[in-house]
Design a protein around this motif. Structure first.
Motif, short mmCIF file in Angstrom:
data_model
loop_
_atom_site.label_atom_id
_atom_site.label_comp_id
_atom_site.label_asym_id
_atom_site.label_seq_id
_atom_site.Cartn_x
_atom_site.Cartn_y
_atom_site.Cartn_z
N ALA A 19 0.18 15.01 -13.16
CA ALA A 19 -0.98 15.24 -14.01
C ALA A 19 -1.68 16.56 -13.69
O ALA A 19 -2.21 17.23 -14.58
CB ALA A 19 -1.96 14.09 -13.90
N GLN A 20 -1.68 16.95 -12.42
CA GLN A 20 -2.37 18.17 -12.00
C GLN A 20 -1.45 19.39 -11.99
O GLN A 20 -1.89 20.48 -11.64
CB GLN A 20 -3.01 17.97 -10.62
N GLY A 21 -0.20 19.20 -12.30
CA GLY A 21 0.73 20.33 -12.34
C GLY A 21 1.14 20.84 -10.96
O GLY A 21 1.50 22.00 -10.80
N VAL A 22 1.09 19.96 -9.98
CA VAL A 22 1.50 20.33 -8.62
C VAL A 22 2.98 19.99 -8.50
O VAL A 22 3.36 18.84 -8.37
CB VAL A 22 0.67 19.56 -7.56
N ASP A 23 3.81 21.02 -8.56
CA ASP A 23 5.26 20.81 -8.55
C ASP A 23 5.93 21.85 -7.66
O ASP A 23 5.27 22.61 -6.95
CB ASP A 23 5.81 20.84 -9.97
N GLU A 24 7.24 21.87 -7.71
CA GLU A 24 8.02 22.79 -6.87
C GLU A 24 7.79 24.25 -7.26
O GLU A 24 7.91 25.14 -6.43
CB GLU A 24 9.50 22.43 -6.94
N ASP A 25 7.47 24.51 -8.53
CA ASP A 25 7.18 25.88 -8.95
C ASP A 25 5.93 26.41 -8.24
O ASP A 25 5.91 27.55 -7.78
CB ASP A 25 6.99 25.96 -10.46
N LEU A 26 4.91 25.58 -8.18
CA LEU A 26 3.68 25.97 -7.47
C LEU A 26 3.97 26.16 -5.99
O LEU A 26 3.46 27.11 -5.37
CB LEU A 26 2.59 24.92 -7.66
N LYS A 27 4.81 25.31 -5.45
CA LYS A 27 5.17 25.41 -4.03
C LYS A 27 5.89 26.73 -3.75
O LYS A 27 5.65 27.38 -2.74
CB LYS A 27 6.07 24.23 -3.63
N ALA A 28 6.75 27.16 -4.67
CA ALA A 28 7.47 28.42 -4.51
C ALA A 28 6.55 29.62 -4.68
O ALA A 28 6.68 30.63 -3.97
CB ALA A 28 8.62 28.49 -5.50
N SER B 140 0.82 -1.21 0.00
CA SER B 140 0.00 0.00 0.00
C SER B 140 0.86 1.26 0.00
O SER B 140 0.55 2.23 -0.72
CB SER B 140 -0.93 0.01 1.21
N HIS B 141 1.92 1.27 0.78
CA HIS B 141 2.80 2.45 0.81
C HIS B 141 3.51 2.64 -0.52
O HIS B 141 3.67 3.77 -0.99
CB HIS B 141 3.80 2.35 1.95
N GLU B 142 3.93 1.54 -1.14
CA GLU B 142 4.56 1.64 -2.46
C GLU B 142 3.57 2.16 -3.49
O GLU B 142 3.90 3.02 -4.31
CB GLU B 142 5.10 0.27 -2.89
N ARG B 143 2.35 1.68 -3.44
CA ARG B 143 1.31 2.12 -4.38
C ARG B 143 0.97 3.59 -4.15
O ARG B 143 0.74 4.33 -5.10
CB ARG B 143 0.06 1.24 -4.21
N GLU B 144 0.95 4.01 -2.88
CA GLU B 144 0.67 5.41 -2.56
C GLU B 144 1.71 6.33 -3.20
O GLU B 144 1.36 7.38 -3.76
CB GLU B 144 0.64 5.62 -1.05
N GLU B 145 2.98 5.96 -3.10
CA GLU B 145 4.04 6.77 -3.71
C GLU B 145 3.82 6.95 -5.20
O GLU B 145 3.93 8.06 -5.73
CB GLU B 145 5.41 6.12 -3.49
N VAL B 146 3.50 5.86 -5.87
CA VAL B 146 3.29 5.90 -7.32
C VAL B 146 2.09 6.78 -7.66
O VAL B 146 2.17 7.64 -8.55
CB VAL B 146 3.11 4.47 -7.88
N ILE B 147 0.99 6.58 -6.96
CA ILE B 147 -0.23 7.34 -7.25
C ILE B 147 -0.01 8.83 -7.01
O ILE B 147 -0.41 9.66 -7.83
CB ILE B 147 -1.41 6.83 -6.39
N VAL B 148 0.63 9.18 -5.89
CA VAL B 148 0.85 10.59 -5.57
C VAL B 148 1.72 11.26 -6.63
O VAL B 148 1.42 12.36 -7.09
CB VAL B 148 1.45 10.74 -4.15
N LYS B 149 2.79 10.59 -7.05
CA LYS B 149 3.65 11.16 -8.09
C LYS B 149 2.89 11.36 -9.39
O LYS B 149 3.01 12.41 -10.03
CB LYS B 149 4.87 10.26 -8.33
#
Length: 117
Positions: A80-89, A66-75
């Motif tokens: 896909a949604q454009g949530v990256d370090e640029d948005l974080k900054a 489940s934890h391995e699957r969570e990592e894959v899904i979150v990435k």
């Protein structure tokens, strides 16, 4: 096979220990979710796992998967949604909100695919 006994009062009681209980000490939230699901909704499977002393290995495997699957899904969802370090900054609050939504969605997917099967 020799069974150890311990004396309680006038009675000798078998001192049986499951090997699986040692494995259950370090499980995460998905392992706990699976165990609660088995106890409440799949009682026969839970009893079978207990009798065969496979509860610990089953729960640990589900937690790890489940934890391995969570990592894959979150990435994948973040990309896909454009949530990256640029948005974080640019906008930390929007990034936190988006990541929380992604984590909750991933947890729901894992619950349906792995936990409640």
């Amino acid at each position: 096979m020799e069974i150890p006994y311990k004396k309680i009062g006038d009675y000798l009681i078998p001192d049986l220990k499951y090997q699986s209980t040692e494995q259950l000490k370090n499980i995460g939230k998905y392992g706990m979710m699976r165990m609660n699901f088995l106890k409440n909704y799949r009682k026969a499977k839970y009893a079978t796992l207990l009798l065969q002393d496979e509860t610990g290995s089953h729960i640990v495997e589900i937690d790890k998967t489940s934890h391995e699957r969570e990592e894959v899904i979150v990435k994948q969802m973040a990309k896909a949604q454009g949530v990256d370090e640029d948005l974080k900054a640019r906008d930390q609050l929007a990034w936190v909100g988006a990541m929380n939504q992604i984590y909750h969605s991933a947890e729901e997917i894992i619950r349906n695919e792995i936990i409640e099967v």
